[in-house]
Design an enzyme around this catalytic site. Structure first.
Site, mmCIF file in Angstrom:
data_model
loop_
_atom_site.group_PDB
_atom_site.id
_atom_site.type_symbol
_atom_site.label_atom_id
_atom_site.label_comp_id
_atom_site.label_asym_id
_atom_site.label_seq_id
_atom_site.Cartn_x
_atom_site.Cartn_y
_atom_site.Cartn_z
ATOM 1 N N GLY A 134 47.678 -50.917 -6.812
ATOM 2 C CA GLY A 134 48.670 -50.612 -7.827
ATOM 3 C C GLY A 134 49.697 -49.601 -7.355
ATOM 4 N NE ARG A 188 46.425 -41.224 -6.331
ATOM 5 C CZ ARG A 188 45.816 -40.959 -5.176
ATOM 6 N NH1 ARG A 188 45.301 -41.939 -4.446
ATOM 7 N NH2 ARG A 188 45.718 -39.716 -4.736
ATOM 8 C CB CYS A 189 47.456 -48.751 -3.859
ATOM 9 S SG CYS A 189 45.837 -48.679 -4.627
ATOM 10 C CG MET A 190 51.829 -50.722 -3.808
ATOM 11 S SD MET A 190 52.882 -51.993 -4.543
ATOM 12 C CE MET A 190 53.210 -51.295 -6.172
#
Length: 407
Positions: free
Chosen positions: A394, A396-398
């Protein structure tokens, strides 16, 4: 700027962030090899890029400076000798069995004069069909007619959170869980060693990519100026957390405690930030399955070394205790409904990116979780994610913050 890295919270106003716009590496995904490349499906690149551009523009509209991994890496290789070292190191880690093939690829990559073109190529991978000049040599690397790549693509790169993590004024340059992702950290090594933003700043390194135990940025959360949370997960070893804590304390970055959360090793709980993110001073998204008793390990610095203690308690009590809060609000992914929670957690409903206290970026598809966030008083910036989410990550991951306003 004395400290180009300044990240002492999850929620301070986001000023500068690094992203990676998905590239041709996604077009080198194939159904037969998805599992080894950590994908469950193949995103449609053109649409994924549109979604990612919307994400970047959403950040810019909120006064966030957006930098790109691919640009920073290219700008780090302007010196000829540095570029040659990068190519050599890249090829040494690419599992090329035939020395003549490696030499040919060294010459091929060195001949690419445009820095961005070189970086894009190293990220996309190289198919055997591209090496026409080698076909006449009957080399062992080309003998396996079924496997199409001489160098694998790096399709996970748009999840910039994982290869390295910013912690205070320092960086954790990570040892990745899967062999297929370990080359990703090479870009961080050259960025922090050679990019004009960083090379004279002597950014402290609190973990190094040549360590022998794994840790990933999705498991590393900065809960306050004093407190770091790290997940013991599918991707992060407990011994790595001990190494990280020791380095953080020795380099005097200001943090006083590291909490290691044992969240298990299921793929659906891949990282701590897939089941738990901070959205405000006292508000957190959670996946209901981690709401019961949790085992955590508290690590602090004593006179004679690390002091480690184990405790079991609810997430709510743990957060109140270590953040010195009277009360916390836990916002359940899927509103607590097991079916909705499973669906929306799979689509990263718990993986929010805070751009200011109480303001986050979310995928628009997680309607129930988003409603619960709004009911809790959180301001939402919606982005589409039908294709991006296929990589199981999502907002945050990106994103990898470089600078947040201190709170």
């Amino acid at each position: 700027m004395n400290n180009p890295i300044n990240v002492f919270s999850e929620i301070g106003k986001l000023n500068t962030v690094m992203l990676h716009r998905p590239g041709k590496e996604l077009e080198n995904l194939m159904p037969d090899y998805l599992e080894s490349l950590l994908f469950d499906d193949i995103p449609f690149l053109e649409q994924a890029q549109k979604e990612h551009d919307f994400f970047a523009e959403t950040l810019r509209m909120n006064q966030v400076e957006v930098l790109y991994l691919e640009d920073l890496a290219a700008e780090s290789l302007t010196d000829k000798e540095v570029k040659e070292r990068f190519i050599t190191e890249y090829l040494n880690e690419a599992d090329i069995k035939e020395e003549r093939t490696k030499q040919y690829l060294q010459e091929f990559l060195a001949s690419i004069t445009d820095g961005r073109e070189l970086i894009d190529k190293t990220m996309a991978g190289i198919q055997k069909s591209e090496l026409t000049a080698l076909k006449q040599n009957s080399l062992s690397d080309l003998a396996d007619t079924h496997y199409p790549f001489i160098i694998d693509p790096m399709p996970n790169l748009y999840f910039t959170r994982d290869p390295f993590a910013t912690i205070g004024h320092g960086v954790s340059l990570n040892r990745m869980y899967s062999v297929t992702r370990r080359r990703e950290t090479l870009y961080g090594k050259y960025i922090f060693g050679h990019h004009p933003m960083f090379k004279d700043a002597q950014v402290p390194m609190v973990y190094l990519r040549d360590e022998n135990t794994r840790i990933e940025g999705g498991d590393e959360l900065i809960l306050s100026k004093k407190l770091i949370a790290v997940g013991i997960s599918q991707r992060t070893d407990v011994v790595s957390i001990e190494k990280l804590a020791r380095n953080i304390f020795e380099q005097e970055l200001g943090f006083e405690r590291v909490l290691a959360f044992d969240i298990g090793e299921e793929r659906k709980f891949m990282h701590l930030d897939t089941v738990f993110t901070m959205v405000d001073h006292d508000k957190f998204t959670i996946h209901p399955e981690i709401e019961g008793n949790l085992t955590i390990y508290s690590i602090s610095q004593g006179k004679d070394g690390l002091v480690i203690s184990e405790e079991t308690d609810t997430l709510e009590h743990i957060l109140c205790k270590y953040l010195e809060l009277d009360h916390v609000t836990l916002i359940r992914c899927g509103g607590g409904n097991l079916a909705a929670a499973a669906r929306e957690q799979w689509n990263d409903g718990s993986n929010t990116l805070a751009i200011a206290p109480g303001e986050v970026v979310v995928y628009d598809r997680n309607t129930i979780t988003n409603q619960k966030l709004e009911e809790a008083g959180v301001k939402l910036n919606y982005i589409p994610g039908s294709e991006l989410v296929r990589g199981r990550g999502g907002p945050r991951c990106m994103s990898m913050p470089f600078d947040r306003t201190d709170i």
